[in-house]
Design an enzyme around this catalytic site. Structure first.
Site, short mmCIF file in Angstrom:
data_model
loop_
_atom_site.label_atom_id
_atom_site.label_comp_id
_atom_site.label_asym_id
_atom_site.label_seq_id
_atom_site.Cartn_x
_atom_site.Cartn_y
_atom_site.Cartn_z
N ASP A 1 -11.08 2.83 3.75
CA ASP A 1 -11.44 1.41 3.79
C ASP A 1 -12.94 1.21 3.59
O ASP A 1 -13.38 0.10 3.25
CB ASP A 1 -11.12 0.85 5.19
CG ASP A 1 -9.89 -0.05 5.20
OD1 ASP A 1 -9.55 -0.61 4.15
OD2 ASP A 1 -9.30 -0.17 6.29
N LYS B 1 0.85 -1.20 0.00
CA LYS B 1 0.00 0.00 0.00
C LYS B 1 0.88 1.24 0.00
O LYS B 1 0.65 2.18 -0.79
CB LYS B 1 -0.92 0.00 1.23
CG LYS B 1 -2.05 -1.02 1.15
CD LYS B 1 -2.78 -1.24 2.46
CE LYS B 1 -3.77 -2.40 2.35
NZ LYS B 1 -4.43 -2.77 3.59
N GLN C 1 -4.78 -1.26 9.78
CA GLN C 1 -4.71 -2.61 9.23
C GLN C 1 -5.33 -3.63 10.19
O GLN C 1 -5.04 -3.63 11.38
CB GLN C 1 -3.23 -2.97 8.93
CG GLN C 1 -3.02 -4.29 8.23
CD GLN C 1 -3.55 -4.30 6.78
OE1 GLN C 1 -3.72 -3.27 6.15
NE2 GLN C 1 -3.82 -5.49 6.28
N1 GUN Z 1 -6.70 -6.64 6.37
C1 GUN Z 1 -6.90 -7.39 5.26
N2 GUN Z 1 -7.53 -6.66 4.30
C2 GUN Z 1 -7.73 -5.44 4.82
C3 GUN Z 1 -8.33 -4.24 4.31
O1 GUN Z 1 -8.83 -4.17 3.18
N3 GUN Z 1 -8.33 -3.18 5.16
C4 GUN Z 1 -7.82 -3.23 6.41
N4 GUN Z 1 -7.88 -2.13 7.18
N5 GUN Z 1 -7.26 -4.33 6.92
C5 GUN Z 1 -7.22 -5.42 6.11
#
Ligand code: GUN
Length: 304
Positions: A132, A65, A109
């Site tokens: 998100d 990311k 996350q």
């Molecule tokens: N953990 C796995 N996929 C995601 C996601 O799309 N967003 C977040 N915040 N955590 C994750």
């Protein structure tokens, strides 16, 4: 304009395998030009990811990311904290990011260590920075079709893939397997929106006679997390099959001893599907691309 606010990509190569990397590149090209337009106004879009603990998979996702943000000309920062952080300390970080005008997107996350209250953390994030799409305000906006909210990145990426391939969603029967808050439920909400207009069935672990439903699907979306559970006999000839699953299974022929597979038995199902996503190389690439779209849109909306 597509339902997620991005422009339609140019035509896509004809094959029954959907190329997630190529589609993600077309989304990223769109994001780059929007970033350039913002920079010309003195605004650099910024995403801050909060990573708690030392989960190896999370560290890999967060790394990509951050790298993608930088690649597209945005600010990408990761705040790393040990697993023993307190709820109050984590909330304090979110509050600081909420108030920081240089931060347009905030992502904590998941999963968080067990002693932390994830729901309370998500609810603390400003909805207009919640790229998100997990905050209840954004969940509600998705359901009522308000375009200024954020849809979760994976389902938004799936819809983008369908639209980019010209899949006729209107009137189609879309069957979603899985009812998670991150994929299954928002996926169903997107598919039923006016303009997308599918008839949606959500299946889950308590569904009776799953195959009866899946065999009727024009569009079948698997998001369960069970390796290769969708078999050829469960799919109607000509159906579009989208595989959101990412499962590691043992494979003695690989150096790592494992291999990544989806929720769909790709080989046999690809023989009957009119379109299908591979794993890897399908939906996964789109998720980060849609996160970038959400972040640049957050910056546009916060600066308008
Ligand atoms: N953990 C796995 N996929 C995601 C996601 O799309 N967003 C977040 N915040 N955590 C994750």
């Amino acid at each position: 304009m597509l339902a997620n606010g991005t422009v339609s990509p140019v035509s896509v190569a004809k094959s029954n395998i959907i190329d997630g990397a190529a589609l993600a590149d077309s989304v990223k090209t769109d994001v780059s030009s929007r970033v350039a337009a913002l920079k010309a106004r003195g605004i650099t879009p910024g995403l801050t990811v909060v990573l708690v603990g030392d989960d190896a998979a999370s560290a890999v996702y967060v790394g990509s990311k951050e790298r993608t943000c930088i690649e597209l000309g945005m600010n990408g920062e990761t705040i790393r904290r040990p697993a023993n952080i307190t709820q109050a300390e984590l909330i304090e970080i979110v509050d600081r990011l909420n108030a920081d005008p240089a931060v347009h997107g905030i992502l904590v996350q998941m999963p968080l260590p067990k002693h932390l209250d994830s729901d309370a953390v998500v609810r603390r994030i400003r909805p207009d920075k919640d790229v998100d799409g997990f905050h209840p305000v954004n969940v509600g906006k998705l359901l009522i079709g308000e375009r200024d909210g954020f849809a979760p990145c994976t389902p938004a990426g799936v819809l983008y893939m369908l639209q980019a391939h010209g899949v006729q969603t209107a009137g189609a029967h879309c069957v979603v397997i899985g009812r998670s808050n991150i994929v299954g439920k928002p996926m169903a909400a997107l598919m039923v929106q006016p303009g997308v207009d599918s008839t949606v069935t959500i299946c889950h672990s308590r569904t009776r006679d799953l195959a009866r439903h899946t065999r009727d699907a024009d569009i079948l979306i698997a998001a369960v997390g069970r390796a290769e559970m969708v078999t050829r006999d469960m799919v109607k000839a000509g159906a579009v099959v989208i595989d959101v699953g990412m499962n590691r299974i043992p494979d003695a022929t690989k150096k790592s001893g494992t291999r990544l597979v989806g929720d769909v038995a790709f080989g046999p199902v690809s023989e009957v599907a009119s379109l299908i996503t591979p794993v890897p190389g399908g939906v996964g690439k789109m998720t980060i691309a849609m996160l970038m779209t959400n972040t640049v849109r957050a910056a546009e909306q916060l600066s308008s």
